[in-house]
Design a protein around this motif. Structure first.
Motif, PDB file in Angstrom:
ATOM      1  N   CYS A 111       0.789  -1.165  -0.029  1.00 57.47           N
ATOM      2  CA  CYS A 111       0.043  -0.080  -0.154  1.00 57.47           C
ATOM      3  C   CYS A 111       0.826   1.162   0.067  1.00 57.47           C
ATOM      4  O   CYS A 111       2.108   1.127   0.121  1.00 57.47           O
ATOM      5  CB  CYS A 111      -1.021   0.011   1.234  1.00 57.47           C
ATOM      6  SG  CYS A 111      -0.110  -0.058   2.999  1.00 57.47           S
ATOM      7  N   TRP A 137       1.027   5.034   2.043  1.00 55.32           N
ATOM      8  CA  TRP A 137       0.721   5.761   3.329  1.00 55.32           C
ATOM      9  C   TRP A 137       1.391   7.027   3.360  1.00 55.32           C
ATOM     10  O   TRP A 137       2.755   7.046   3.434  1.00 55.32           O
ATOM     11  CB  TRP A 137       0.912   4.892   4.628  1.00 55.32           C
ATOM     12  CG  TRP A 137       0.568   5.826   5.814  1.00 55.32           C
ATOM     13  CD1 TRP A 137      -0.727   6.141   6.088  1.00 55.32           C
ATOM     14  CD2 TRP A 137       1.351   6.208   7.094  1.00 55.32           C
ATOM     15  NE1 TRP A 137      -0.875   6.832   7.449  1.00 55.32           N
ATOM     16  CE2 TRP A 137       0.635   6.798   7.878  1.00 55.32           C
ATOM     17  CE3 TRP A 137       2.654   5.964   7.098  1.00 55.32           C
ATOM     18  CZ2 TRP A 137       1.123   7.179   8.868  1.00 55.32           C
ATOM     19  CZ3 TRP A 137       3.202   6.487   8.204  1.00 55.32           C
ATOM     20  CH2 TRP A 137       2.407   7.217   9.332  1.00 55.32           C
ATOM     21  N   LYS A 138       0.664   8.214   3.150  1.00 60.96           N
ATOM     22  CA  LYS A 138       1.141   9.426   3.143  1.00 60.96           C
ATOM     23  C   LYS A 138       2.353   9.539   2.214  1.00 60.96           C
ATOM     24  O   LYS A 138       3.530  10.109   2.353  1.00 60.96           O
ATOM     25  CB  LYS A 138       1.846   9.840   4.710  1.00 60.96           C
ATOM     26  CG  LYS A 138       0.835   9.943   5.502  1.00 60.96           C
ATOM     27  CD  LYS A 138       1.143  10.629   7.003  1.00 60.96           C
ATOM     28  CE  LYS A 138       0.148  10.614   8.168  1.00 60.96           C
ATOM     29  NZ  LYS A 138       0.685  11.190   9.177  1.00 60.96           N
ATOM     30  N   LEU A 186       1.862  -1.480  10.146  1.00 63.80           N
ATOM     31  CA  LEU A 186       2.137  -0.969   8.749  1.00 63.80           C
ATOM     32  C   LEU A 186       3.738  -0.853   8.983  1.00 63.80           C
ATOM     33  O   LEU A 186       4.200  -0.300   9.876  1.00 63.80           O
ATOM     34  CB  LEU A 186       1.657   0.409   8.722  1.00 63.80           C
ATOM     35  CG  LEU A 186       1.933   0.932   7.351  1.00 63.80           C
ATOM     36  CD1 LEU A 186       0.849   0.361   6.479  1.00 63.80           C
ATOM     37  CD2 LEU A 186       1.490   2.587   7.297  1.00 63.80           C
ATOM     38  N   VAL A 210      -6.489   6.986   9.736  1.00 60.73           N
ATOM     39  CA  VAL A 210      -5.481   6.354   8.368  1.00 60.73           C
ATOM     40  C   VAL A 210      -6.030   6.125   7.205  1.00 60.73           C
ATOM     41  O   VAL A 210      -7.356   5.718   7.036  1.00 60.73           O
ATOM     42  CB  VAL A 210      -5.013   5.111   9.007  1.00 60.73           C
ATOM     43  CG1 VAL A 210      -3.687   4.538   7.958  1.00 60.73           C
ATOM     44  CG2 VAL A 210      -4.153   5.283  10.511  1.00 60.73           C
ATOM     45  N   GLU A 211      -5.402   6.760   6.113  1.00 59.92           N
ATOM     46  CA  GLU A 211      -5.958   6.728   4.684  1.00 59.92           C
ATOM     47  C   GLU A 211      -4.884   5.845   3.981  1.00 59.92           C
ATOM     48  O   GLU A 211      -3.662   6.235   3.948  1.00 59.92           O
ATOM     49  CB  GLU A 211      -6.046   8.055   4.089  1.00 59.92           C
ATOM     50  CG  GLU A 211      -6.344   7.943   2.673  1.00 59.92           C
ATOM     51  CD  GLU A 211      -6.736   9.203   1.767  1.00 59.92           C
ATOM     52  OE1 GLU A 211      -7.829   9.806   1.980  1.00 59.92           O
ATOM     53  OE2 GLU A 211      -5.671   9.610   1.410  1.00 59.92           O
ATOM     54  N   LEU A 212      -5.082   4.815   3.425  1.00 58.21           N
ATOM     55  CA  LEU A 212      -4.154   4.111   2.667  1.00 58.21           C
ATOM     56  C   LEU A 212      -4.543   3.728   1.446  1.00 58.21           C
ATOM     57  O   LEU A 212      -5.850   3.561   0.862  1.00 58.21           O
ATOM     58  CB  LEU A 212      -4.137   2.804   3.433  1.00 58.21           C
ATOM     59  CG  LEU A 212      -3.671   2.296   4.917  1.00 58.21           C
ATOM     60  CD1 LEU A 212      -4.004   0.894   5.300  1.00 58.21           C
ATOM     61  CD2 LEU A 212      -2.443   2.803   4.999  1.00 58.21           C
TER      62      LEU A 212
END
Length: 234
Positions: free
Chosen positions: A144, A146-147, A163, A204-206
């Motif tokens: 994935c 992340w940021k 993560l 959290v946005e993934l």
């Protein structure tokens, strides 16, 4: 002999990366031959031979009488990414629906059986099968972002969410247990949102770089299996 009929209700097409789910040796837990009740039903329902193994829900056009035929179902869905979503009686026979998460999106099937006992047997086989599959797999690892940083999301049946930073070091970026999860959602295309409590740092946005539905369904079956283990209803 009990009967089961299949109707394909809805197919959402959403292209994504394939998730590799380990498949164990097949063991038949439940299987059945089906037929339609009338010529009117033939326009709506498709007769299938269905089987629940220790890892998959399978549909065949007819009973597989050889090992080669058994290994080549018309359709097959991983139990760990399959959910029973409802039951009822829209016509003269009891029905229920299942949702199967695939890399293309979610496929919804309506199934029906001759009696409520038959229906309950199928529902039990599917729910218990998805729970057993979750316990057997125990861990899901997927890439994935992340940021803006490449990473790996690890969902473990016992340990919850971790993560890891992508690369040889595998530095842990964050970790949460299942009891911290307040909400989960997705856009059906590539984004997964996990809410671990109050505050921006726990929302959290993934970017899953593909359809997140199989991941979401596996997560739900992990949670459902854990609740079932405690003797509660999911």
């Amino acid at each position: 002999m009990m009967r089961l009929d299949l109707e394909i209700d809805l197919l959402f097409i959403e292209i994504g990366d394939r998730i590799n789910i380990p498949i164990t040796n097949d063991k038949i837990l439940f299987q059945n031959m089906s037929s339609s009740e009338s010529s009117e039903d033939m326009d709506r329902w498709q007769s299938v031979f269905a089987a629940v193994t220790d890892s998959e829900l399978r549909f065949y056009e007819s009973a597989p009488w050889s090992g080669e035929a058994w290994r080549a179902p018309a359709e097959a869905y991983s139990l760990i990414a399959t959910r029973l979503v409802g039951s009822g009686k829209r016509a003269e026979l009891p029905e229920f629906s299942i949702r199967c998460a695939t890399v293309e999106g979610v496929i919804t099937h309506s199934l029906r059986a001759e009696t409520h006992r038959d229906l309950a047997g199928w529902a039990k086989a599917l729910v218990n099968g998805s729970h057993a599959s979750a316990v057997t797999q125990r861990e899901l690892v997927c890439r994935c972002v992340w940021k803006g940083r490449p990473a790996q999301l690890v969902i473990h049946y016992e340990n919850g969410f971790t993560l890891l930073e992508a690369g040889t070091g595998s530095r842990t970026l964050w970790r949460y247990s299942f009891d911290k999860l307040r909400n989960s959602s997705d856009d059906g295309k590539r984004y997964l949102w996990l809410d671990f409590g109050s505050g921006e740092e726990t929302e959290v946005e993934l970017d899953m770089e593909g359809c997140p539905k199989p991941i979401v369904f596996i997560l739900h079956n992990f949670l459902s299996a854990k609740i079932h283990r405690l003797g509660l209803s999911a």
